[in-house]
Design a protein around this motif. Structure first.
Motif, short mmCIF file in Angstrom:
data_model
loop_
_atom_site.label_atom_id
_atom_site.label_comp_id
_atom_site.label_asym_id
_atom_site.label_seq_id
_atom_site.Cartn_x
_atom_site.Cartn_y
_atom_site.Cartn_z
N ARG A 174 -7.67 -0.54 -1.55
CA ARG A 174 -6.56 0.28 -1.85
C ARG A 174 -6.95 0.45 -3.36
O ARG A 174 -6.05 1.64 -3.71
CB ARG A 174 -4.68 -1.00 -1.77
N GLU A 194 -1.34 4.20 5.42
CA GLU A 194 -2.45 4.05 4.83
C GLU A 194 -3.08 2.53 4.94
O GLU A 194 -3.79 1.82 5.23
CB GLU A 194 -1.67 4.24 2.93
N ILE A 222 -6.26 1.04 6.04
CA ILE A 222 -7.03 0.39 5.50
C ILE A 222 -7.61 -0.87 6.62
O ILE A 222 -8.63 -2.36 5.83
CB ILE A 222 -6.12 -0.26 3.95
N GLY A 244 -5.38 3.71 -2.75
CA GLY A 244 -3.69 3.01 -1.14
C GLY A 244 -2.89 2.39 -2.03
O GLY A 244 -2.51 2.00 -1.46
N VAL A 287 0.64 -1.13 0.34
CA VAL A 287 -0.44 0.02 0.30
C VAL A 287 0.73 1.16 0.30
O VAL A 287 2.50 1.38 0.19
CB VAL A 287 -1.19 0.33 1.32
#
Length: 371
Positions: A210, A60, A64, A227, A55
């Motif tokens: 993502r 992030e 996520i 992402g 990612v």
């Protein structure tokens, strides 16, 4: 002297790094190129986790992970206040509430003995942090979470490569997230990160999230984010993997040298005998830190503070603290100071740092007594 010497690291792997970058420039697949899947496969194999999802950053990764678990507004996540802001930031971004639990005075990691009292009806997950590269007491935290039916997210931003009771960090819980920020033990040349899990459904969810929640092109079955980790950054990490275990050994060599020169003379954070650290930082505890840092700066030695203000005391987060005082985190925040660390730090530089530190501590102590 560099606080983290990235230039020497580049020189050690220069040809391989350049070749990996050139290969991406030649094929031109800068987003989701073949290096992405290759890196994910190699990182999963390294940790022992079934799945790795690269990612855009360590932050992030945590965001996520929470999204894949279905965390939403009003949910509560038990975590530590003594960490980088991103750990709590991602919780708040989803409208959830960080529930801060104090840390172990010996290690600075989340104290599992204090967690259960902070679990409530709205608790949805526990997120410990592997501070400075050392995993938290993950077996105790996992057992507690299992009793309450909660997932555990290991914030392993600083601990890729560390071991805990025969297992690798990033394969110690429901989900783990790490960072490839350039200063991390395994870093790229920009932002990057990765998620790890052995749960097939969570892996599928994280892969979709993502890429804007896409299950296939232009079919968005989830709320997602942009992402992805760039192919060029994956190429850099792939190039560095060949020397990574050697570099970890060198970080531990540097830490052992610091230990030998400082133990009994300066307060050191504790380490468990059943785990190893990736030594993202080497951190000591000092009084009158500002004076000590200034003396070291005058001697040409850089230092850093990770972290000077616990999150529950930060202006943007104080209203979310729920009355948590976390006295141990506050006390550590007043005293922690990180010294130069890295695989290319020579012993003579470590001796220089230690000599300057001990002199600074003695001068500071003498000055304090005279007040």
């Amino acid at each position: 002297m560099e606080f983290i010497d990235l230039k020497s690291q580049y020189q050690a792997s220069r040809d391989l790094i350049n070749a990996r970058i050139q290969a991406v420039l030649d094929h031109g697949q800068y987003i989701m190129g073949p290096e992405v899947a290759e890196l994910e496969e190699r990182l999963a194999a390294y940790t022992g986790a079934r799945h790795c999802v690269t990612v855009a950053s360590g932050t992030e990764a945590l965001l996520i992970a929470l999204m894949a678990l279905g965390i939403r507004s009003g949910d509560e996540i038990v975590t530590t206040p003594f960490t980088f802001i991103a750990t709590a930031e991602v919780i708040v971004l989803l409208g959830a509430v960080p529930v801060f639990v104090d840390v172990d005075a010996r290690t600075g990691n989340l104290d599992p003995a204090l967690v259960e009292a902070r679990i409530g009806a709205r608790t949805r997950a526990i997120m410990p942090v592997a501070l400075y590269g050392q995993p938290a007491d993950m077996d105790e935290i996992n057992a507690l979470a299992a009793r309450h039916g909660l997932p555990v997210i290991e914030d392993a931003a600083q601990s890729f490569g560390a071991d805990y009771r025969g297992r690798k960090s990033c394969n110690l819980s429901t989900i783990a997230g790490t960072s490839f920020f350039p200063s991390k033990p395994l870093g790229c040349y920009g932002d990057g990160g990765a998620l790890f899990t052995s749960d097939d459904d969570l892996a599928r969810a994280m892969r979709d999230i993502r890429v804007h929640g896409q299950s296939r092109r232009y079919v968005h079955t989830r709320i997602g984010v942009g992402g992805r980790m760039d192919t060029l950054q994956c190429a850099v990490v792939l190039a560095k993997l060949g020397l990574f275990d050697w570099e970890l050994g060198q970080r531990r060599r540097a830490a052992a040298t610091y230990d030998a020169l400082l133990d009994g003379k300066v307060d050191l954070l504790g380490r468990g005998t059943d785990r190893s650290s990736a030594f993202a930082q080497y951190t000591v505890l000092v009084e009158r830190r500002h004076d000590v840092q200034r003396a070291l700066q005058e001697a040409g030695i850089p230092t850093a503070v990770h972290y000077p203000v616990p999150i529950h005391m930060q202006p943007a987060y104080a209203h979310l603290s729920g009355g948590a005082t976390c006295p141990v985190a506050r006390a550590l925040a007043d005293r922690v100071m990180s010294l130069p660390m890295g695989p290319y730090l020579p012993d003579e530089d470590i001796r220089r740092v230690c000599a300057a530190l001990l002199e600074a501590v003695d001068i500071s102590a003498t000055a304090a007594m005279s007040i």
